[in-house]
Structures are given as C-alpha cells and as structure tokens.
Motif scaffolding. Structure first.
Motif, PDB file in Angstrom:
ATOM      1  N   VAL A 165      -4.603  51.035 -41.984  1.00 32.29           N
ATOM      2  CA  VAL A 165      -4.398  52.037 -40.940  1.00 32.29           C
ATOM      3  C   VAL A 165      -3.238  52.927 -41.364  1.00 32.29           C
ATOM      4  O   VAL A 165      -2.190  52.428 -41.786  1.00 32.29           O
ATOM      5  CB  VAL A 165      -4.075  51.385 -39.574  1.00 32.29           C
ATOM      6  N   PHE A 166      -3.438  54.248 -41.260  1.00 36.70           N
ATOM      7  CA  PHE A 166      -2.351  55.192 -41.517  1.00 36.70           C
ATOM      8  C   PHE A 166      -1.781  55.664 -40.190  1.00 36.70           C
ATOM      9  O   PHE A 166      -2.509  56.079 -39.286  1.00 36.70           O
ATOM     10  CB  PHE A 166      -2.845  56.390 -42.317  1.00 36.70           C
ATOM     11  N   SER A 167      -0.451  55.597 -40.068  1.00 35.17           N
ATOM     12  CA  SER A 167       0.240  56.061 -38.861  1.00 35.17           C
ATOM     13  C   SER A 167       1.072  57.286 -39.212  1.00 35.17           C
ATOM     14  O   SER A 167       2.053  57.192 -39.957  1.00 35.17           O
ATOM     15  CB  SER A 167       1.146  54.953 -38.305  1.00 35.17           C
ATOM     16  N   LEU A 168       0.668  58.446 -38.676  1.00 33.43           N
ATOM     17  CA  LEU A 168       1.417  59.668 -38.932  1.00 33.43           C
ATOM     18  C   LEU A 168       2.771  59.628 -38.227  1.00 33.43           C
ATOM     19  O   LEU A 168       3.762  60.152 -38.742  1.00 33.43           O
ATOM     20  CB  LEU A 168       0.612  60.881 -38.444  1.00 33.43           C
ATOM     21  N   GLU A 169       2.820  58.996 -37.048  1.00 34.57           N
ATOM     22  CA  GLU A 169       4.051  58.931 -36.273  1.00 34.57           C
ATOM     23  C   GLU A 169       5.173  58.229 -37.034  1.00 34.57           C
ATOM     24  O   GLU A 169       6.319  58.689 -37.048  1.00 34.57           O
ATOM     25  CB  GLU A 169       3.814  58.222 -34.942  1.00 34.57           C
ATOM     26  N   LEU A 212       1.850  40.829 -34.921  1.00 34.57           N
ATOM     27  CA  LEU A 212       3.144  41.034 -35.558  1.00 34.57           C
ATOM     28  C   LEU A 212       3.811  42.296 -35.018  1.00 34.57           C
ATOM     29  O   LEU A 212       3.145  43.302 -34.768  1.00 34.57           O
ATOM     30  CB  LEU A 212       2.992  41.185 -37.076  1.00 34.57           C
ATOM     31  N   LYS A 213       5.113  42.239 -34.849  1.00 35.68           N
ATOM     32  CA  LYS A 213       5.918  43.409 -34.530  1.00 35.68           C
ATOM     33  C   LYS A 213       6.559  43.878 -35.828  1.00 35.68           C
ATOM     34  O   LYS A 213       7.374  43.168 -36.431  1.00 35.68           O
ATOM     35  CB  LYS A 213       6.985  43.056 -33.485  1.00 35.68           C
ATOM     36  N   LEU A 214       6.180  45.080 -36.285  1.00 35.29           N
ATOM     37  CA  LEU A 214       6.648  45.573 -37.574  1.00 35.29           C
ATOM     38  C   LEU A 214       7.877  46.461 -37.391  1.00 35.29           C
ATOM     39  O   LEU A 214       7.938  47.281 -36.469  1.00 35.29           O
ATOM     40  CB  LEU A 214       5.548  46.359 -38.275  1.00 35.29           C
ATOM     41  N   TYR A 233      -3.736  48.516 -35.365  1.00 32.66           N
ATOM     42  CA  TYR A 233      -2.312  48.846 -35.267  1.00 32.66           C
ATOM     43  C   TYR A 233      -2.075  49.688 -34.024  1.00 32.66           C
ATOM     44  O   TYR A 233      -2.801  50.664 -33.767  1.00 32.66           O
ATOM     45  CB  TYR A 233      -1.881  49.610 -36.521  1.00 32.66           C
ATOM     46  N   ASP A 234      -1.084  49.300 -33.231  1.00 32.80           N
ATOM     47  CA  ASP A 234      -0.695  50.059 -32.052  1.00 32.80           C
ATOM     48  C   ASP A 234       0.417  51.023 -32.445  1.00 32.80           C
ATOM     49  O   ASP A 234       1.535  50.596 -32.759  1.00 32.80           O
ATOM     50  CB  ASP A 234      -0.231  49.129 -30.929  1.00 32.80           C
ATOM     51  N   GLN A 235       0.103  52.329 -32.429  1.00 33.31           N
ATOM     52  CA  GLN A 235       1.042  53.338 -32.907  1.00 33.31           C
ATOM     53  C   GLN A 235       2.323  53.372 -32.071  1.00 33.31           C
ATOM     54  O   GLN A 235       3.430  53.519 -32.602  1.00 33.31           O
ATOM     55  CB  GLN A 235       0.372  54.726 -32.841  1.00 33.31           C
ATOM     56  N   GLU A 236       2.159  53.208 -30.761  1.00 39.30           N
ATOM     57  CA  GLU A 236       3.296  53.372 -29.858  1.00 39.30           C
ATOM     58  C   GLU A 236       4.334  52.268 -30.007  1.00 39.30           C
ATOM     59  O   GLU A 236       5.540  52.528 -30.035  1.00 39.30           O
ATOM     60  CB  GLU A 236       2.792  53.423 -28.408  1.00 39.30           C
ATOM     61  N   THR A 237       3.879  51.035 -30.122  1.00 36.66           N
ATOM     62  CA  THR A 237       4.813  49.898 -30.149  1.00 36.66           C
ATOM     63  C   THR A 237       5.006  49.305 -31.537  1.00 36.66           C
ATOM     64  O   THR A 237       5.806  48.398 -31.708  1.00 36.66           O
ATOM     65  CB  THR A 237       4.317  48.787 -29.209  1.00 36.66           C
ATOM     66  N   GLN A 238       4.252  49.783 -32.526  1.00 32.66           N
ATOM     67  CA  GLN A 238       4.322  49.295 -33.906  1.00 32.66           C
ATOM     68  C   GLN A 238       3.979  47.809 -33.997  1.00 32.66           C
ATOM     69  O   GLN A 238       4.591  47.061 -34.752  1.00 32.66           O
ATOM     70  CB  GLN A 238       5.700  49.571 -34.515  1.00 32.66           C
ATOM     71  N   HIS A 239       2.977  47.392 -33.219  1.00 36.03           N
ATOM     72  CA  HIS A 239       2.448  46.040 -33.319  1.00 36.03           C
ATOM     73  C   HIS A 239       1.171  46.058 -34.161  1.00 36.03           C
ATOM     74  O   HIS A 239       0.343  46.968 -34.010  1.00 36.03           O
ATOM     75  CB  HIS A 239       2.128  45.462 -31.938  1.00 36.03           C
TER      76      HIS A 239
END
Length: 384
Positions: A121-125, A182-184, A163-169
C-alpha cells in the motif's frame, strides 16, 4: 464464483463488457483507472501494461513495460499517477505515469524484502510504501529518501495487507490464519493485537475506514467481518480451494453476531472429557473426545452432540456448518432462506478491483485473462 449478499431477491447479473488478453503468464493484479476507460495490469510475464479503451470498444496497451523479475502485486495512486510494483525478487519499483497514460518513467527501486512481495500500500499522506513479503515480514519505507523505516517479522509468510491512512495502523494477514494489527511509526512500531478466527491461510483483506470494519478471506473458504474488538460475522462460501469467491456484503443484510468460540476441557452438552483432559479421563475411565464448536451458540461440544449441519444465512452461514443438536432444533425453515446469490466468474479469480461509482468490476487470474464487468449489484457502500 462471485457472491453478493442482499436482503431482497434480485434478478440482475454481472454483464461481461470486455475481455483483455495478451499476457503470456498469470495476471496477478488488475486495477481500473478512475475517471478513465483504462485498466492497469501486472503479470508473472514481467510486464506492466496500461490498457486504454479505443473507439472500437476494445482495450489496447498504451504502455508495455518489462521489468527484471515477475510482477507479484501493485499499488496505484491516481491523483499523483504514481504506481508501485512488487516483484518476485523482493524489490518494489516506483514509476510515474504521464497524464496521457502513454509513457511511464522509473522513479526509484526499493529493496523492501528478501523474497517475493505479496502485497503493498502506498500512502501519499505519510510518503510511505508499506509492504508484506514471503520473507515473513512487513516493511515500511520512505518514498522521499528511499530508506527503510522499519520491519516486523512473523512466524509465517505475510500474505496480504491493509493500511489505515489516518491512524497509521497496518493489518497483516499471514499463512497461519492470523491477522496482526500494528501501529507503525518512523523507526519503530507496536503490536496492538492479533485477530484469530480463520483455520486456513489468510489470502485477502479489505479495510473500510468509514465503518471501521475489516474483512478477511482465507483458504478455509470463509470471509470474516471484524469490528477490531472481536468477531462479528463469518460468511462461509462453501467453495473449493480452486475456486475464487468475491463477496459484496451489504451491512444491513447480516444482523446476528457470530458467537465467540468458548473454551472448555469437556463437552458443554454431555460433559464428556476432551482428549487433553487427562484427569477426568482417568477418573471416569473413558477415552477423551475431539473438541468441536457450534457455529450458532459457540459452545465447545463433542462430535456426538453436534452431529447436525445447517445453513444460517442471517449469521453469515450460507452453506451447511456444524451446529449442536439443541441449536439445530431452534433453526426454522425460514431461517435457512439464502441471502446470497452466486455468479459464475468463469475463471480462477486471483485479484479484483471495483469502481462502485461506475458500477464496474475487473477480475484477473491464472488463465491470463482480464475481464471487465458491468454490474448493477455493486452498491456504493459495499465492501469487498
């Protein structure tokens, strides 16, 4: 096969719009290009292809790019037109696609894993690319510097990821049947919990950030919907392992919570000991029995007390499952009315993507064929 869950009978069926052919090996991923009549595919034949629909109504490749290793998965971000390709050699390659979708330029290569990349998963945020691999790890790398930020190892192959973008889980499914939350963080991480419910390797995950629900599909022929605090519902497809099943689940359709399986050293019906209960076996001079669980009440029971099988669609069981004799008597005939319809996909589905706003679905598989379907069965609030 494809299954759709609904509360009322429907007659609509998915309609095949196009078949895209040309790959010389299995197609491992296909995504619809938002707001474009286009599809991006990656394959074991080491090619990345962008297919655009021509005036003839057929899809033709506008980009045909070959990489050094078979392509196992991809993550495409449409707003930035950045695409990340996971490879069999463990590397992730980033490209930038031109505005007219006729050219693709190499940006970076990330040494993410020591073995095949299974999902990413790519996260731009956060400017991270998070990935899982057959080296039994999940890694997250900075897309600005290209450096490794962190890595966590599992006891089994890490097979899929959300992957949850908002919480980085990150949610990671593995071949043991577990899902790890996991919390990254940059340079560190923490393990929140482990979700256990599948009896086979987890093959697919889908996270709905609005409803805060996680869906998981596994080789035990079941789809489970989690509320992260526990098991809500388990939808058993009943299909064999060689048939891919995609499930569209309307939230209002399934309204009974599947029970947690209870632990016991003896049958909770007849009180006979299970085979590990040495003391009771010795005291009663009886052989221990194998433990089973009733899918309706969750009690630990022996085979004799759970000899019946029944469907129970309101709890997600569309195909017969084990229930205890007492629960079997409480299930009425109307309780067995199916809530799912099944539609033949006519090929082994390895990956699928959906665009609910256009009612489009694309599937691909080991038969090297990509199918674009128009389906009125896809609701805007559905999850896969």
């Amino acid at each position: 096969m494809a299954a759709e869950i609904h509360s009322r009978p429907q007659t609509a069926r998915p309609v095949l719009l196009n078949k895209i052919e040309g790959h010389s090996d299995a197609v491992n991923a296909a995504v619809l290009i938002p707001k474009e009549d286009g599809v991006i595919t990656v394959s074991e034949d080491r090619t990345i292809r962008v297919w655009l629909k021509r005036d003839s109504g057929q899809y033709w490749p506008s980009i045909y790019h070959t990489v050094s290793s078979p392509c196992s998965c991809m993550s495409y971000h449409h707003d930035s037109r950045r695409i990340f390709i996971g490879q069999d050699n463990g590397a992730i390659v980033e490209f930038l696609i031109s505005e007219d979708f006729n050219k693709m330029n190499h940006v970076k290569t990330y040494p993410a894993h020591q073995n095949r990349v299974s999902d990413m998963v790519f996260s731009l945020e956060s400017e991270w690319v998070v990935s899982t691999g057959h080296d039994k790890s999940v890694s997250w790398m900075c897309t600005q510097s290209g450096s490794m930020l962190g890595r966590h190892y599992f006891t089994a192959w890490a097979s899929c990821l959300q992957y949850d973008q908002e919480t980085q889980h990150a949610f990671v499914g593995d071949h043991s049947g577990q899902i790890t939350l996991l919390k990254l963080e940059r340079q560190t991480y923490s393990t929140i919990t482990t979700l256990k419910g599948h009896e086979g390797s987890v093959g697919a995950l889908w996270w709905d950030p609005v409803q805060r629900l996680l869906f998981s599909g596994a080789s035990d022929h079941s789809v489970i919907m989690w509320d992260i605090g526990g098991l809500i519902v388990s939808l058993h497809s009943g299909m064999g392992s060689h048939v891919s099943v995609c499930v569209m689940l309307a939230f209002e359709s399934v309204c009974l919570q599947a029970p947690q399986w209870l632990d016991s050293d003896s049958c909770q019906k007849c009180e006979q000991p299970f085979f590990w209960n040495i003391k009771q076996m010795w005291d009663t001079k009886t052989l221990g029995l194998r433990q089973h669980h009733c899918r309706k009440c969750g009690k630990a029971v022996c085979g004799k007390c759970s000899s019946k099988r029944s469907t129970f669609p309101i709890m997600g069981f569309e195909f017969p499952v084990r229930v205890c004799d007492a629960c079997f008597e409480t299930i009425k005939e109307e309780d067995r009315t199916p809530l799912a319809t099944f539609h033949e996909g006519k090929h082994n589905i390895a990956h699928m993507d959906m665009d609910p706003s256009r009612g489009l679905m694309v599937t691909c598989g080991s038969d090297r064929i990509v199918k674009v379907n128009n389906s009125s069965l896809i609701p805007d609030n559905s999850c896969m």
